[in-house]
Enzyme design. Sequence first.
Site, PDB file in Angstrom:
ATOM      1  N   ASN A   1      -2.236 -29.026  29.804  1.00 31.24           N
ATOM      2  CA  ASN A   1      -2.920 -29.550  28.380  1.00 31.24           C
ATOM      3  C   ASN A   1      -3.541 -30.755  28.874  1.00 31.24           C
ATOM      4  OD1 ASN A   1      -2.977 -30.856  26.056  1.00 31.24           O
ATOM      5  ND2 ASN A   1      -0.890 -31.193  25.711  1.00 31.24           N
TER       6      ASN A   1
ATOM      7  N   LYS B   1      -5.488 -32.750  26.844  1.00 28.69           N
ATOM      8  CA  LYS B   1      -5.364 -33.600  25.798  1.00 28.69           C
ATOM      9  C   LYS B   1      -6.938 -33.894  25.602  1.00 28.69           C
ATOM     10  CE  LYS B   1      -0.593 -34.775  26.494  1.00 28.69           C
ATOM     11  NZ  LYS B   1       0.312 -35.250  26.484  1.00 28.69           N
TER      12      LYS B   1
ATOM     13  N   HIS C   1       2.355 -29.624  18.868  1.00 27.29           N
ATOM     14  CA  HIS C   1       2.649 -30.649  20.110  1.00 27.29           C
ATOM     15  C   HIS C   1       3.151 -31.939  19.158  1.00 27.29           C
ATOM     16  CE1 HIS C   1       2.046 -33.674  23.060  1.00 27.29           C
ATOM     17  NE2 HIS C   1       2.102 -32.842  23.834  1.00 27.29           N
TER      18      HIS C   1
ATOM     19  N   GLU D   1       2.343 -34.868  19.548  1.00 27.12           N
ATOM     20  CA  GLU D   1       1.368 -35.750  19.320  1.00 27.12           C
ATOM     21  C   GLU D   1       0.577 -35.303  17.858  1.00 27.12           C
ATOM     22  OE1 GLU D   1      -0.640 -35.663  23.098  1.00 27.12           O
ATOM     23  OE2 GLU D   1       0.931 -36.773  24.049  1.00 27.12           O
TER      24      GLU D   1
ATOM     25  N   GLU E   1       9.547 -30.225  24.751  1.00 22.69           N
ATOM     26  CA  GLU E   1       9.033 -31.287  25.591  1.00 22.69           C
ATOM     27  C   GLU E   1       9.620 -32.517  24.654  1.00 22.69           C
ATOM     28  OE1 GLU E   1       4.840 -30.644  26.980  1.00 22.69           O
ATOM     29  OE2 GLU E   1       4.506 -31.209  24.981  1.00 22.69           O
TER      30      GLU E   1
ATOM     31  N   GLY F   1       4.189 -38.387  28.873  1.00 28.23           N
ATOM     32  CA  GLY F   1       3.432 -39.442  29.261  1.00 28.23           C
ATOM     33  C   GLY F   1       4.030 -40.747  29.553  1.00 28.23           C
TER      34      GLY F   1
ATOM     35  N   SER G   1       6.064 -35.356  31.655  1.00 31.07           N
ATOM     36  CA  SER G   1       6.128 -35.945  33.096  1.00 31.07           C
ATOM     37  C   SER G   1       6.370 -35.021  34.200  1.00 31.07           C
ATOM     38  CB  SER G   1       6.961 -37.275  32.906  1.00 31.07           C
ATOM     39  OG  SER G   1       6.444 -38.280  32.290  1.00 31.07           O
TER      40      SER G   1
HETATM   41  P1  PGA Z   1       2.814 -35.102  30.221  1.00 31.69           P
HETATM   42  O1  PGA Z   1       2.449 -34.481  29.012  1.00 31.69           O
HETATM   43  O2  PGA Z   1       2.989 -34.274  31.347  1.00 31.69           O
HETATM   44  O3  PGA Z   1       1.743 -35.991  30.667  1.00 31.69           O
HETATM   45  O4  PGA Z   1       4.028 -35.908  30.161  1.00 31.69           O
HETATM   46  C1  PGA Z   1       2.944 -33.276  28.611  1.00 31.69           C
HETATM   47  C2  PGA Z   1       2.360 -32.813  27.236  1.00 31.69           C
HETATM   48  O5  PGA Z   1       2.359 -33.627  26.654  1.00 31.69           O
HETATM   49  O6  PGA Z   1       2.231 -31.694  26.998  1.00 31.69           O
END
Ligand code: PGA
Length: 252
Positions: free
Chosen positions: A12, A14, A96, A98, A166, A172, A212
């Site tokens: 992803n 982003k 997601h 976000e 997630e 993140g 992460s």
């Molecule tokens: P991350 O993000 O690996 O940077 O924690 C995962 C995601 O949001 O899909």
Amino acid sequence: MTFKRKPVVAGNWKMNGLKEEGIELARGVVEGSSDLNCEIIVCPSFPLLHPVSEVLENDVKLGAQDCHFEPGGAYTGDVAVSMLVDANCSHVILGHSERRADHGETDDIVKAKAEAAYAAGLVAIICVGETQEQRDQGLTMATISTQLDASVPNEATAENTIIAYEPVWAIGTGLTATPEDAQDVHDHIRTYLKTSHSYEVTEAMRILYGGSMKPENASDLLAQPDIDGGLIGGAALNADSFLAIAKAASDL
Ligand code: PGA
């Protein structure tokens, strides 16, 4: 009957990368992916879908990070599933955290988007996960159940749907669920889906961990029986670290 689930590693990206960076990253993924025994998906931002699709080979698949549930019309800033298909996407990430937090996406909206994705022949990667607050209150499983209930369509199959667990607090942040904690939630997801979907569908459905995930922790997470791959953010922005995770998945 036992079900062998092929691991999936999805990047992803982003809101990162301009065209040339996206092309270079995709090329790096393609070059390192030829002998890996897992499904690999890259999910760049909308403007990068077309240019990235032109360099994808070795069965590396293309996914978008969102779509609208309507087929077209007056929806400024949105993207229809037919446009994703036109850009050679086979997958789309939906719900997601976000999107849920920053764009007010509810479970109902996520479900409508998943139904639109199915109608277009896209595989929906439906994300669920609890916040730190929900976790602290012991509401992890209840939160996940509610999200699954309302955002996974009845028509979901192992072919048209991938679930991504997630935990919001792990995205993140550098914090990762322990492999055991993540396995508990993945087991809950598979068990819970059996209340609404058939045993066969649920046993065959891939459930990814995201939050992460990186080369250092991927093997331990992926070794868990119900963790079938990863949805990777930060570590997917570098071909070597993304491929190291894909290699860990492929070695399972
Ligand atoms: P991350 O993000 O690996 O940077 O924690 C995962 C995601 O949001 O899909």
